[in-house]
Design a protein around this motif. Structure first.
Motif, short mmCIF file in Angstrom:
data_model
loop_
_atom_site.label_atom_id
_atom_site.label_comp_id
_atom_site.label_asym_id
_atom_site.label_seq_id
_atom_site.Cartn_x
_atom_site.Cartn_y
_atom_site.Cartn_z
N LEU A 105 0.84 -1.20 0.00
CA LEU A 105 0.00 0.00 0.00
C LEU A 105 0.87 1.24 0.00
N TYR A 115 -2.90 0.52 -3.85
CA TYR A 115 -2.02 -0.64 -3.77
C TYR A 115 -1.15 -0.66 -5.01
N THR A 167 -9.53 4.23 -5.35
CA THR A 167 -10.50 4.51 -4.29
C THR A 167 -11.48 5.60 -4.72
N ASP A 225 -9.80 -5.11 1.86
CA ASP A 225 -9.78 -3.65 1.95
C ASP A 225 -10.77 -3.09 0.93
N GLU A 226 -12.04 -3.18 1.31
CA GLU A 226 -13.09 -2.98 0.32
C GLU A 226 -13.34 -1.54 -0.11
N LYS A 227 -12.59 -0.60 0.48
CA LYS A 227 -12.77 0.74 -0.09
C LYS A 227 -11.97 0.89 -1.39
N HIS A 228 -11.15 -0.10 -1.66
CA HIS A 228 -10.43 -0.10 -2.94
C HIS A 228 -11.10 -1.04 -3.93
#
Ligand code: ME8
Length: 519
Positions: free
Chosen positions: A123, A168, A215, A226-229
């Motif tokens: 990240l 990422y 994002t 990391d579901e905001k990505h």
């Protein structure tokens, strides 16, 4: 050999962006891939042929907003148009994949986790000049401010805006040497050579790590954990090739049979994604690499790039309606050496239709078959002893399978067709010289031999023309008394046409192009 003994063959097209409707460039790619898939099937391989649509990404989301639709609604509508195009073009795909298919989410998240477990994903923050159209960041030196005060990518002439986001990254820089070693060990990994060389030089200049998540919007495959990505669209897009083979179930029968893919057929604008990123992702995930990336050129309309603003974008369906499906398929594969850029125009298409198809092939078939219908009781005649000329021609035709195989192996479709049409040209010359219509009155046995030899060449050519012109070849094989099934496979080439075979009434197969009457 039976198909069980020949290696399975997995072939793909690129998956198209359904933010617009299909154009001739898309048609060109699926036609070529279809010809290759059909060739391999006729040659006894079990084939898996996949095409489809690439539905995620900011561009899709923005195009949808403009139309007042959700991204999924736009994808549903236009993906259907791409599927319809494939149907209109007689494309024999085994799966039409959509990157919104549930199994594709599973595959994309699985490869992500593998790359992460291998230490290749980290990240960080990304800042740069971002082009929505290209879904790519550019360094400042690769951009230019134009008269309108806005900044554009120099390479693609698309608008770029300064964008900063947490992202990422994939450790692409760690793969430079491994990729160069791959290219060295497998000089056929990319083709044609000139386009592959561009990729190699690019890698030699050095690779930077690649930003692989976003994002700023949510239309994509969520990053596991990391579901905001959401994943950068190219990560999920490239993974479609694995999804089709059954990944992540690497123990499944289909994965074992079809992975690695034998060839990805793609256009020149996406060679880096396929010949750099894709093998790097696969190496990172510990998966086998595709055997070949075949990079075709772009088609232009009379030398002019197709664009909506110029109004010269041709819908594949209009093309087919105007010239005929097999005629279009033949034209594209015969006219332009696959790999090179090519131009099409009305005169060139009509030229091929009338001279190669109607005259050289259609007339020869029609003239010999009509003579057989009238003079040989509608049965394949019994030949007398073959002369040196007969023998030479039959041998020439008999060798075509090997030539075509060699050419198709490298996707050199025009070379295969050229070789086949050379034999047709020689057969036309033979027919004219032997003049069976004269022999009819002077030497019936010799007439029978000449007609037999001609039918035999037409049969071989019709069998070999099937991958490119499936329905016309089928009609011809029908009137040559060759039923569907083993008689039409490449193995049948070595078994000469049987004297005495009953032939249905001949029907002309390749019409000449006539200009429509002025309204
Ligand atoms: O690139 N002539 O989709 P796409 C020949 N979604 N080929 C052409 C062409 C032309 N004028 N214009 C486009 C994408 N193509 C990505 C692919 S794959 C994992 C993701 C080709 O709809 C182009 O090169 O822009 C590509 O191979 C295909 O059509 C789809 O293009």
């Amino acid at each position: 050999m039976t198909s069980a003994e020949k290696s399975p063959f997995y072939i793909t097209t690129a998956i198209s962006y359904p933010n617009g409707v299909p154009h001739i460039g898309h048609a060109y790619e699926v036609i070529a891939t279809d010809a290759m898939a059909r060739f391999k099937r006729l040659d006894g391989h079990e084939v898996f042929f996949m095409t489809g649509t690439d539905e995620h990404g900011l561009k899709m989301q923005q195009s949808a907003e403009k139309e007042g639709l959700t991204a999924k609604e736009l994808a549903d509508r236009n993906s259907a148009a791409f599927k319809q195009m494939s149907q209109d073009l007689g494309i024999s795909y085994d799966r039409f994949i959509r990157t919104t298919d549930p199994d594709h989410y599973a595959a994309s998240q699985a490869i992500w986790k593998k790359m992460e477990a291998n230490g290749d994903i980290y990240l960080s923050k990304y800042e740069g000049w971002y082009s929505v159209r290209d879904e790519a960041y550019y360094v400042e030196d690769d951009t230019v401010v134009k008269e309108d005060g806005l900044r554009y990518s120099k390479e693609t002439d698309t608008l770029v805006t300064w964008t900063a986001e947490e992202s990422y990254f994939f450790r692409l820089s760690a793969y430079q040497e491994k990729l160069l070693a791959l290219y060295e060990a497998h000089p056929d990994f990319g083709a044609p050579q000139s386009r592959f060389n561009e990729v190699i030089s690019f890698v030699k200049r050095g690779l930077e790590d690649l930003s692989i998540s976003r994002t700023t919007f949510d239309w994509g495959v969520p990053v596991p954990g990391d579901e905001k990505h959401v994943m950068y669209v190219w990560v999920d897009a490239l993974t479609n090739y694995l999804t089709g083979a059954g990944y992540p179930d690497t123990e499944s029968e289909s994965f074992k049979k079809f992975w690695p893919a034998d060839v990805h057929i793609i256009g020149k604008d996406i060679s880096r994604f396929h010949a750099i990123y894709w093998p790097a992702f696969l190496m990172s995930a510990g998966l086998e690499l595709p055997k070949r990336v075949m990079i075709h050129g772009f088609l232009t309309n009379n030398g002019v790039k197709m664009s909506k603003s110029l109004g010269n974008v041709v819908a594949p369906r209009d093309f087919v309606e105007r010239y005929g499906l097999d005629q279009c398929r033949f034209f594209f594969l015969r006219e332009v050496p696959f790999g090179a850029d090519g131009s099409y125009n009305h005169e060139a298409i009509v030229g091929r239709m009338n001279s190669d198809l109607a005259n050289n092939f259609g007339n020869l078939a029609q003239r010999s078959l009509s003579m057989v219908a009238k003079n040989c009781e509608g049965k394949v005649p019994v030949p007398g002893a073959f002369t040196a000329e007969d023998q030479a021609l039959l041998e020439q035709a008999g060798k075509l399978l090997e030539t075509a195989r060699g050419a198709f192996e490298k996707q050199e479709f025009s070379r295969a067709l050229e070789a086949i049409w050379t034999v047709l040209g020689d057969t036309n010359a033979y027919f004219a010289e032997q003049a069976p219509w004269v022999l009819r009155k002077t030497d019936v046995e010799r007439m029978n031999t000449v007609l037999y030899v001609t039918l035999e060449v037409v049969r071989i050519v019709a069998i070999l023309a099937q991958p490119v012109m499936p329905s016309s070849s089928a009609k011809l094989l029908e009137v040559l008394g060759q039923p569907e099934g083993p008689a039409r496979l490449f193995t049948a080439i070595a078994a000469p046409i049987q004297p005495g075979t009953e032939l249905p009434a001949p029907v002309p197969v390749f019409p000449r192009y006539e200009e429509p009457a002025e309204a």
